[in-house]
Design an enzyme around this catalytic site. Structure first.
Site, PDB file in Angstrom:
ATOM      1  N   LYS A   1       0.815  -1.221   0.000  1.00  0.00           N
ATOM      2  CA  LYS A   1       0.000   0.000   0.000  1.00  0.00           C
ATOM      3  C   LYS A   1       0.845   1.265   0.000  1.00  0.00           C
ATOM      4  O   LYS A   1       2.022   1.247   0.309  1.00  0.00           O
ATOM      5  CB  LYS A   1      -0.990  -0.032   1.165  1.00  0.00           C
ATOM      6  CG  LYS A   1      -2.175  -0.937   0.817  1.00  0.00           C
ATOM      7  CD  LYS A   1      -3.367  -0.768   1.703  1.00  0.00           C
ATOM      8  CE  LYS A   1      -4.497  -1.660   1.150  1.00  0.00           C
ATOM      9  NZ  LYS A   1      -5.545  -1.896   2.136  1.00  0.00           N
TER      10      LYS A   1
ATOM     11  N   ARG B   1      -4.232  -9.850   4.609  1.00  0.00           N
ATOM     12  CA  ARG B   1      -4.579  -9.851   3.168  1.00  0.00           C
ATOM     13  C   ARG B   1      -3.340  -9.429   2.393  1.00  0.00           C
ATOM     14  O   ARG B   1      -2.892  -8.289   2.538  1.00  0.00           O
ATOM     15  CB  ARG B   1      -5.742  -8.892   2.954  1.00  0.00           C
ATOM     16  CG  ARG B   1      -6.255  -8.827   1.530  1.00  0.00           C
ATOM     17  CD  ARG B   1      -7.402  -7.820   1.418  1.00  0.00           C
ATOM     18  NE  ARG B   1      -7.936  -7.781   0.072  1.00  0.00           N
ATOM     19  CZ  ARG B   1      -7.396  -7.068  -0.906  1.00  0.00           C
ATOM     20  NH1 ARG B   1      -6.331  -6.337  -0.702  1.00  0.00           N
ATOM     21  NH2 ARG B   1      -7.943  -7.081  -2.103  1.00  0.00           N
TER      22      ARG B   1
HETATM   23  N1  HH2 Z   1      -7.631  -3.387   0.436  1.00  0.00           N
HETATM   24  C1  HH2 Z   1      -7.922  -3.380  -0.879  1.00  0.00           C
HETATM   25  C2  HH2 Z   1      -9.033  -4.083  -1.361  1.00  0.00           C
HETATM   26  N2  HH2 Z   1      -9.817  -4.814  -0.525  1.00  0.00           N
HETATM   27  N3  HH2 Z   1     -10.313  -5.595   1.645  1.00  0.00           N
HETATM   28  C3  HH2 Z   1     -10.039  -5.613   2.958  1.00  0.00           C
HETATM   29  N4  HH2 Z   1     -10.808  -6.329   3.806  1.00  0.00           N
HETATM   30  N5  HH2 Z   1      -8.973  -4.918   3.490  1.00  0.00           N
HETATM   31  C4  HH2 Z   1      -8.159  -4.163   2.702  1.00  0.00           C
HETATM   32  O1  HH2 Z   1      -7.222  -3.519   3.242  1.00  0.00           O
HETATM   33  C5  HH2 Z   1      -8.419  -4.105   1.290  1.00  0.00           C
HETATM   34  C6  HH2 Z   1      -9.532  -4.855   0.797  1.00  0.00           C
HETATM   35  C7  HH2 Z   1      -7.058  -2.613  -1.830  1.00  0.00           C
HETATM   36  O2  HH2 Z   1      -6.045  -3.405  -2.378  1.00  0.00           O
HETATM   37  P1  HH2 Z   1      -6.088  -4.155  -3.807  1.00  0.00           P
HETATM   38  O3  HH2 Z   1      -7.229  -5.124  -3.895  1.00  0.00           O
HETATM   39  O4  HH2 Z   1      -4.773  -4.767  -4.058  1.00  0.00           O
HETATM   40  O5  HH2 Z   1      -6.266  -3.012  -4.863  1.00  0.00           O
HETATM   41  P2  HH2 Z   1      -7.508  -2.477  -5.696  1.00  0.00           P
HETATM   42  O6  HH2 Z   1      -8.537  -1.976  -4.749  1.00  0.00           O
HETATM   43  O7  HH2 Z   1      -6.903  -1.377  -6.553  1.00  0.00           O
HETATM   44  O8  HH2 Z   1      -8.041  -3.619  -6.524  1.00  0.00           O
END
Ligand code: HH2
Length: 277
Positions: free
Chosen positions: A221, A256
């Site tokens: 992040k 995660r």
């Molecule tokens: N962070 C992201 C997405 N979903 N869900 C939970 N429970 N906690 C988190 O911290 C969280 C989440 C963001 O990361 P990522 O899926 O890699 O990116 P994007 O939202 O751009 O798909």
């Protein structure tokens, strides 16, 4: 030993569990475009389970700051084939969605957890949780992805986030979702400055004290980029592992992550070093 009840699975919480991220999107902030076709997403999920993940978190909409909204039919078309296949192989799947239609389609396809970054604000999401036996992740986000990073402000970020999580969890319980199906997540990076993210991680015990299993997503992040000066998300592995291990030692039980094998190894060593008998 406590367990997190998620559909047909009872996930033991006596050691940290890794939730592997598989984003079936063109635009996620760190792995967008990597698993755009279902076969590569399924292969990634299988590899992550072999590397020690306990859950595969499948997402079809990026929630990075300023990301475009995706229509539900498009989101379902992206994620459903992946959920169907991995669930049929016996993998605990969480579906990362804010959309009730998507959540319903994926629970029907075999997903065992609904991971809602908007914290079950939508009554239709609460209803689907209540009608299913899926586990739920209630996450805190300030506002929505389009606006959340515009000067976020809190008087006491940990108290306010904790208060929100309790209120949303209580609403789910009142709707009929058993307490042992609910996990909470303070939402690192979702409407938070660097100082807010650090405060939440340093005082994670206060979130743990709410009495629900704590999920944390720190992997790759932006706050790690801010701390290290590393601009490319995929190059933030060292910082991501440090933050995951720190969180696991301070109350998080589900981590995660995008980089499963090195995180599983690091969590195992950290837990052994921390063990007292
Ligand atoms: N962070 C992201 C997405 N979903 N869900 C939970 N429970 N906690 C988190 O911290 C969280 C989440 C963001 O990361 P990522 O899926 O890699 O990116 P994007 O939202 O751009 O798909």
């Amino acid at each position: 030993m406590s367990v997190w009840r998620c559909g047909r699975f009872e996930l033991a919480l006596d050691q940290p569990l890794v939730m592997a991220v598989v984003n079936v999107t063109p635009d996620s902030f760190s792995d967008g475009g990597t698993y755009e076709d279902p076969a590569s997403a399924v292969a990634a999920g299988e590899r992550f389970i072999a590397e020690g993940a306990a859950i595969v978190d499948v997402g079809g909409e990026s929630t990075r700051p300023g990301a475009c909204m995706v229509m539900p039919a498009e989101e379902i078309a992206r994620v459903r084939p992946v959920v169907l296949r991995l669930a049929a192989e016996g993998v605990p799947i969480s579906i990362d969605t804010r959309n009730a239609e998507v959540a319903r389609a994926c629970v029907e396809a075999g997903a065992s957890i609904i991971n809602d970054v908007s914290g079950f604000r939508d009554p239709a999401m609460v209803q689907i949780a209540a009608e299913s036996d899926a586990g739920v992740v209630v996450m805190h986000m300030l506002g929505n992805p389009a606006t959340m990073q515009r000067s976020p402000r809190y008087d006491d970020v940990v108290r306010e986030v904790g208060g929100y999580l309790i209120a949303q969890a209580t609403q789910l319980e009142a709707a009929g979702v058993a307490r042992d199906r609910i996990a909470v997540d303070p939402g690192i990076g979702f409407g938070k400055t660097l100082a807010h993210n650090l405060e939440l991680l340093r005082r994670l015990h206060e979130i743990e004290a709410l009495g629900y299993p704590v999920v944390i997503g720190v992997s790759r992040k932006r706050f790690i980029g801010e701390l290290t000066g590393v601009d490319v998300p995929a190059e933030r592995l060292g910082g991501s592992i440090a933050a995951a291990c720190w969180a696991a030692e301070h109350g998080a039980v589900v981590l995660r992550v995008h980089d499963v094998a090195p995180t599983v190894q690091a969590l195992g060593v950290t837990a052994t070093l921390a063990a007292r008998d």
